[in-house]
Design a protein around this motif. Sequence first.
Motif, PDB file in Angstrom:
ATOM      1  N   GLU A   1       0.821  -1.216   0.000  1.00  0.00           N
ATOM      2  CA  GLU A   1       0.000   0.000   0.000  1.00  0.00           C
ATOM      3  C   GLU A   1       0.858   1.271   0.000  1.00  0.00           C
ATOM      4  O   GLU A   1       0.511   2.254  -0.644  1.00  0.00           O
ATOM      5  CB  GLU A   1      -0.953  -0.004   1.196  1.00  0.00           C
ATOM      6  N   LYS A   2       1.980   1.220   0.728  1.00  0.00           N
ATOM      7  CA  LYS A   2       2.785   2.444   0.833  1.00  0.00           C
ATOM      8  C   LYS A   2       3.800   2.595  -0.295  1.00  0.00           C
ATOM      9  O   LYS A   2       4.121   3.708  -0.691  1.00  0.00           O
ATOM     10  CB  LYS A   2       3.542   2.456   2.169  1.00  0.00           C
ATOM     11  N   SER A   3       4.338   1.474  -0.793  1.00  0.00           N
ATOM     12  CA  SER A   3       5.459   1.593  -1.735  1.00  0.00           C
ATOM     13  C   SER A   3       5.218   0.963  -3.102  1.00  0.00           C
ATOM     14  O   SER A   3       5.909   1.287  -4.053  1.00  0.00           O
ATOM     15  CB  SER A   3       6.721   0.958  -1.123  1.00  0.00           C
ATOM     16  N   TYR A   4       4.283   0.015  -3.203  1.00  0.00           N
ATOM     17  CA  TYR A   4       4.037  -0.642  -4.494  1.00  0.00           C
ATOM     18  C   TYR A   4       2.536  -0.678  -4.798  1.00  0.00           C
ATOM     19  O   TYR A   4       1.971  -1.759  -5.008  1.00  0.00           O
ATOM     20  CB  TYR A   4       4.576  -2.087  -4.476  1.00  0.00           C
ATOM     21  N   PRO A   5       1.860   0.478  -4.805  1.00  0.00           N
ATOM     22  CA  PRO A   5       0.406   0.446  -4.980  1.00  0.00           C
ATOM     23  C   PRO A   5      -0.020  -0.204  -6.300  1.00  0.00           C
ATOM     24  O   PRO A   5      -1.123  -0.740  -6.398  1.00  0.00           O
ATOM     25  CB  PRO A   5      -0.005   1.916  -4.931  1.00  0.00           C
TER      26      PRO A   5
END
Length: 589
Positions: free
Chosen positions: A322-326
């Motif tokens: 969710e934070k780095s590879y949406p």
Amino acid sequence: MVNISINGRKIQVPPKTTVLDAAKANGFYIPTLCYHPRLPIAGNCRLCLVDVKGSWKPLTACTTEVWEGMEIETDTPAVRETVRSSLAMMREEHPNDCMTCESNGNCEFQDLIYRYQIDAQHPVRTLLKRKFDKTNHSITEPCYSPFDNSTFSIARDMNKCVKCGRCIRACHHFQNINILGFINRAGYERVGTPMDRPMNFTKCVECGQCSQVCPVGAITERNECIEVLRQLDSKKKILVVSTAPAIRTALAEEFNAEPDFDFTGKMVAGLRKLGFDYVFDTNFSADLTIMEEGTELINRLNEGGKFPMFTSCCPGWINMVEKSYPELRENLSTCKSPQQMIGAVIKSYFAKKINAKPEDIIHVSVMPCTAKKGEAKRPEFAKNGVPDIDHVITTRELMTLLKLKKVNPAELQNEKYDSPLGTGSSAGNLFGVTGGVMEAAVRTAQIITGVENPIPLGELKAVRGLEGIKAANVPLKTKDGKDVNVRAAVVSGGANIQKFLEKIKNKEVEFDFVEMMMCPGGCINGGGQPKSADPSIVIKKMERMYTMDKQATLRLSHENQDVQQLYKEFLKEPNGHLSHELLHTHYND
Ligand code: HC1
Ligand code: SF4
């Protein structure tokens, strides 16, 4: 071999051994604080000083390798006094709140203060941060906020930090996420985040690996012991507890059980003694996950869908996506984690069975993981304001509760889990070790799709062991009977995950189904597990997992009768309407 002497005793050690390792291996004590057996050496606390004949100054034992004829003294008056003054300086800055500190009694700094008898000489200083007034004159005032409770998983109190830097190295070395680093300079230096932001405004995945290696109580899980104690003492609600796969192996190690002794029965007895009314097994919902996730994989193979499909049980990994590879959100399985599946089933199916309202039940989940706390607090995991899980406690917090209530599970007779959510297969139990979800899924998927010669139980060796990236080819059948070869991979540890995703992105490798676990080695090495100075502890826990599987009679998730009963009475079919409502989820922007 290299000939050296320590405190006059002649010994031989292999070349390139550090003085610290040579001393430890031969029973000599050298104090350490920044050193941790699982982390790269930093040599910044300056406590492991030794005198070496011919050297004009004491040397740090953790960074100095032995040489032929080296004569080492570990406890000369000069060394002792230098260590004492370093400790005294740290003591001066450290708060006096040991009585309420989570690490009280399990604190390496406290042990050193006792051992070297360092009295408080000066009033304790609060953490300082340099600020500038309007005229640009440097002024010094108490730090704006040394506390960070911004995530539901991790608590930081920088007043307690001894600046050993272990957390920084853990976040870098295991996860390559690099949230923590030294900020400011000189007397104002401290551990901080990028731009000094609260952790929930960073890319922190809440894995807790930093808290695992913190020698004091500066970084811990967000402790929920008080709330759980309150519930246990008030007895106003129906108290249900569920236990993750990796808890029983961790307790077995903590209570020094024999390597082939299954500690599960004693753990269950201990939880009843604490006052829980029902004790259920997260292995049950790991089996349920296999039914749901296996069906989802087979459906994607038959009908098309995003590949590779990634497992979704690890909340640290979900945070990372969710934070780095949406862009990878659609590749994630839509299955909730086993923790959230059992949470949803307890507050629906089980509540109905005992004629209770969901809000009458308090469900405590015991996990080896700090990120599970954040997972349980996601708004999508509550119905009408009632959370599926009320409290998540780590293995460390469970140890605290057992100690507080003076319950020693090792002294109790084995007891069984309650029904109907207390049966778990050893395949479900394997979820706790890297490769275990894959192994459990392959066992069931090969049988359910009708593969003629399924891989014998325990023989999918390519996904076993502590290597960070593993791969295997798995034969399956499609619904029209065609043979397919599923390219499976297993990855654990954030640093390995990033390397692996880079390879996928560059099309260097292609996979269909990938198990992802944020902590190196999987949940047995979770950020909420008891702290240990034994570097082989992860291997011991992994071997326990495999032994438990070998000894078990129920080794296949789809043969779990409690799971079969749940489908028959309630859910009807895997990936069906009710399953989708209760057992599946979506991911956030
Ligand atoms: Fe795990 Fe899982 S295995 S994520 O590692 O899928 O934490 O033990 O409970 O939910 O079952 C953790 C462990 C745990 C979930 C299961
Ligand atoms: Fe890094 Fe994990 Fe600690 Fe966050 S919780 S700072 S990601 S080690």
